[in-house]
Structure formats: structure tokens, C-alpha cells
Design a protein around this motif. Structure first.
Motif, PDB file in Angstrom:
ATOM      1  N   GLU A 289       1.065  -1.116   0.137  1.00  0.00           N
ATOM      2  CA  GLU A 289       0.009  -0.160   0.156  1.00  0.00           C
ATOM      3  C   GLU A 289       0.703   0.502   0.560  1.00  0.00           C
ATOM      4  O   GLU A 289       1.938   1.222   0.348  1.00  0.00           O
ATOM      5  N   GLY A 292      -2.826   2.867   2.786  1.00  0.00           N
ATOM      6  CA  GLY A 292      -3.500   2.231   4.144  1.00  0.00           C
ATOM      7  C   GLY A 292      -4.829   3.431   4.454  1.00  0.00           C
ATOM      8  O   GLY A 292      -5.504   2.860   5.831  1.00  0.00           O
ATOM      9  N   VAL A 295      -7.193   1.047   6.607  1.00  0.00           N
ATOM     10  CA  VAL A 295      -7.025   0.585   8.214  1.00  0.00           C
ATOM     11  C   VAL A 295      -7.425   1.811   8.556  1.00  0.00           C
ATOM     12  O   VAL A 295      -7.750   1.357   9.923  1.00  0.00           O
ATOM     13  N   HIS A 307      -4.281  -5.886   9.265  1.00  0.00           N
ATOM     14  CA  HIS A 307      -3.893  -5.643   7.981  1.00  0.00           C
ATOM     15  C   HIS A 307      -2.231  -6.314   7.664  1.00  0.00           C
ATOM     16  O   HIS A 307      -1.515  -6.417   8.416  1.00  0.00           O
ATOM     17  N   CYS A 310       0.672  -0.982   5.662  1.00  0.00           N
ATOM     18  CA  CYS A 310      -0.105   0.510   5.718  1.00  0.00           C
ATOM     19  C   CYS A 310       0.721   1.133   6.351  1.00  0.00           C
ATOM     20  O   CYS A 310       1.142   1.592   7.297  1.00  0.00           O
ATOM     21  N   ARG A 326      -0.203  -6.077  12.852  1.00  0.00           N
ATOM     22  CA  ARG A 326       0.411  -6.098  11.610  1.00  0.00           C
ATOM     23  C   ARG A 326       0.590  -7.605  11.100  1.00  0.00           C
ATOM     24  O   ARG A 326       0.747  -8.233  12.102  1.00  0.00           O
TER      25      ARG A 326
END
Length: 393
Positions: A289, A292, A295, A307, A310, A326
Motif C-alpha cells: 500500500e 493504507g 486501515v 492488516h 499500512c 500487522r
């Protein structure tokens, strides 16, 4: 100051929704209009309803060079003080058209630029050369994260031509009293046909390979298998908000794994904040990304977020977003993490500091100051300069 935003299309993607937000929050001293090269979708309708003029240039394809005189004529006739482009194709045609029309201040925001991929497509030598040639026709390139700024630096874009200005989020829209949120959640689930008692894994974004939403289908299948063995667990569902070429593949995969009845694809929607209330967790398995935004939207809505990439959070300390975890981009990692959440008691989380940091009002104010500086109007100074790594140009 009169500003024309030029964008490739106006379907409900991240860059398109970000443009809509910015236009709603820019100070009144800037009068904005939008030109879309193609595909005036839900965002075009929302902008028009808000009173923002939208010009559809009806471009038929990447090589429809007839769009160039149409765009040049629009810029010349509109007597714009500044042109601001968004996305690759609009950056190519918009910068050139502005130069031909005699508009010198030209800003381009890079929403989706990676070292080897731009907007989901491989960066070939030809694509990169064309990008850099067009970049020289503008005056400033905006990077939405340090990751994008680093890519621009690696490509040879001079640091003095780059401004770091992140995306923003309309934090107030996600702040709902408990009773109001519960009622909205119930109504949205009823509209979508989701059981009120279901445990809903949510995902938001274009249905393209890079988002890796297919990774969540085997996760759903495993949770469905576990639910059959443990009746006390809530019935798992997967709700994916977005449209794109991977829709058929997701449906086929769900059918093969026997969970088609638990997968709900909404298609393109403009009411993402409302749809987030129907979810119990937001999953964003994309491996790459540039910012992000999804998110942050999940965090603003009070959801726990899992995720895999991000940059917006990578630039902040871990305590700025305690609800975000994460994970490696594998089905096994998401299954394990979601099972932990699934078996625990669901609760709406407070908005973390990361959400306030990226409030759209702050971002829009900084963009307005950048417009003032580029257009020659008095302002309080430039935006934040993009950092340049040691030893780079």
C-alpha cells in the motif's frame, strides 16, 4: 483561486473518495471543479450533488489522444489558476494540457506509486520514462507517504519538487453515540441480508489481485468449519465492499470451498462509514500500500484491524494505533489472529491518536496553503518537505 482537479475516473476507489473529502473540506477561498477522463461513477454523483461542477471528458481508452484538445480547451476556457491531477493517466494528460493552456502551477498527487508497480500495473521502462517526462511538465508532486516520497527520490524526481502531504479521514463522520451506532448497525445488516447475530469479517477496496481479498476466503472456510464444531461461536461471514475484475474469481473460490452462502460482495458503494458499522473486524491483507486509508477508516469506526501493509501507521509510534495488528500476508496468519478475536467479546474501540493525526480538516488546510504558495497567494509557508535519504540526490 480557481482550481481544476483532473482525475482518471470517479468510481468509488481510494483516490477518488479522497478527492471528494478534500473538496468538502478545502477553505472557501478555493473554488474547485473536477474533470474526469472517463468513468464518472458514484463519486461523480456525490460531487455533483454537493454542488461541485464535474466535467466528463468521455475518454475511450488509454490511447484516445482526442481527450487532450478537449481537456486543454476546458482549462483554457475555465481560466483556472491551478491544475491538480490525480492518478497516472490524468497526470500524463493533465500536466500536458495545463502547459498547452498556459497554466503554470500544476500539482500532481501520487496516490498509488510503488517502485515496481503503479496503480496495480507493472512499471515498465516505457511507463517510467513517460511518467518522468510528464512530471517535468508540472511544478510539484505530492507524495501521500514517506514510502511514495522515497520512490520518487529513487526515480530521480528532485526533492525540491516533492511535497509530503498524507491522505486524510473525516473523523467526525465515524463518531456515533452508542445507541445510534447500534441502530445503524442493525439497519445496515438488515439491508444487506446479514444475520444480526453473525460475526462479520469486513474488507474494503477495489477487487484487484493486489488487495489479496482471495486470501480471506479460505479463512472464512476454516472459521465456518470451526463454527460447525462449536455451536457457541457466532456464525462467520465475509463482507467485501468494492467492485473490480476479481469479483468472479472470489465467487468461484467461495463456491469451491463451500462458503458462497457466507460471502457478501456489495459492489461499489459510497456509504463506507455506514457499512463499517456492520463489521466486527476489518481485514486488509494487501501486501503493498502507499498509504493504507482503509486501515484508518476501520480504526475510526472503532473496529479492531488486521492488516499486512499500512505506511500511514508505519510513520507513527505503535501506541498511536493499539487496535491495529500487522500480520504476514498468509491465510494461516489471518485465521489464527481472527480466531482470537472471534472467541473474545466484541466491543467498539475508541478512536486512536492515529485517526486524529490524519484528520481531513488538517490535511485540507495544509493543501490550501500549498495552493496559495504555488498560485502566488499569501500563505503561512510551504507544506512539509519530503525527506530525502542520506546519500540520495
Amino acid at each position: 483561486m480557481k482550481v481544476l482537479h483532473v482525475i482518471t475516473g470517479l468510481a468509488s476507489g481510494g483516490a477518488e473518495r479522497q478527492l471528494e473529502l478534500i473538496l468538502r473540506h478545502l477553505p472557501g477561498r478555493h473554488r474547485c471543479e473536477v474533470a474526469t477522463l472517463t468513468n464518472p461513477g458514484t463519486v461523480a454523483a456525490a460531487l455533483t450533488a454537493a454542488g461541485v461542477p464535474v466535467h466528463d471528458l468521455a475518454m475511450r481508452g488509454n490511447r484516445d489522444l482526442g481527450v487532450l484538445p478537449r481537456l486543454t480547451g476546458l482549462i483554457r476556457q475555465g481560466r483556472y489558476d491551478l491544475v491538480h491531477t490525480h492518478l497516472y493517466r490524468a497526470g500524463l494528460y493533465g500536466r500536458l494540457a495545463a502547459r498547452l493552456a498556459g497554466v503554470r502551477p500544476v500539482l500532481a498527487t501520487e496516490h498509488s506509486l510503488h517502485a515496481t508497480v503503479i496503480e496495480g500495473r507493472p512499471v515498465t521502462p516505457g511507463v517510467k520514462a513517460l511518467y518522468l517526462a510528464a512530471e517535468r511538465l508540472g511544478s510539484t508532486t505530492v507524495a501521500v507517504s514517506r514510502q511514495v516520497a522515497a520512490t520518487l527520490d529513487d526515480w530521480g524526481v528532485p526533492a525540491q519538487r516533492v511535497e509530503l502531504l498524507p491522505n486524510g479521514i473525516e473523523t467526525a463522520r465515524y463518531c456515533l453515540p452508542t445507541a445510534s451506532r447500534a441502530a445503524l448497525r442493525q439497519g445496515v445488516r438488515a439491508e444487506l441480508g446479514l444475520p444480526q447475530s453473525a460475526w462479520v469479517i469486513g474488507a474494503v477496496g477495489r477487487l484487484v489481485p493486489g488487495k489479496q481479498f482471495g486470501l480471506l476466503v479460505p479463512v472464512l472456510a476454516e472459521l465456518t468449519r470451526l463454527a460447525a464444531q462449536h455451536p457457541a461461536l457466532r456464525e462467520p461471514w465475509l463482507l467485501v465492499v468494492g467492485a473490480g475484475p476479481e469479483r468472479a474469481a472470489l465467487l468461484r473460490q467461495a463456491g469451491e470451498l463451500g462458503v458462497l452462502h457466507r460471502l457478501l460482495l456489495t459492489g461499489e458503494r459510497s456509504d463506507v462509514p455506514e457499512l463499517l458499522t456492520a463489521m466486527d473486524v476489518l481485514a486488509a491483507p494487501s501486501a503493498e500500500e502507499t498509504f493504507g486509508l482503509t486501515v484508518l477508516e476501520g480504526l475510526a469506526a472503532g473496529l479492531p484491524v488486521r492488516h499486512s501493509a499500512c505506511p500511514a501507521l508505519d510513520e507513527l509510534p505503535p501506541e498511536a494505533a493499539p487496535g491495529a495488528v500487522r500480520l504476514p500476508g498468509t491465510a494461516a496468519a489471518y485465521t489464527a489472529s481472527l480466531c482470537e478475536l472471534w472467541s473474545s467479546r466484541s466491543a467498539v474501540l475508541p478512536q486512536p491518536p492515529a485517526v486524529a493525526h490524519y484528520d481531513i480538516a488538517r490535511i485540507a488546510d495544509r493543501l490550501a496553503l500549498l495552493y496559495d504558495r504555488l498560485g502566488g497567494a499569501p500563505g503561512r509557508g510551504p507544506g512539509e518537505r519530503a525527506p530525502v535519504a542520506a546519500g540520495s540526490r
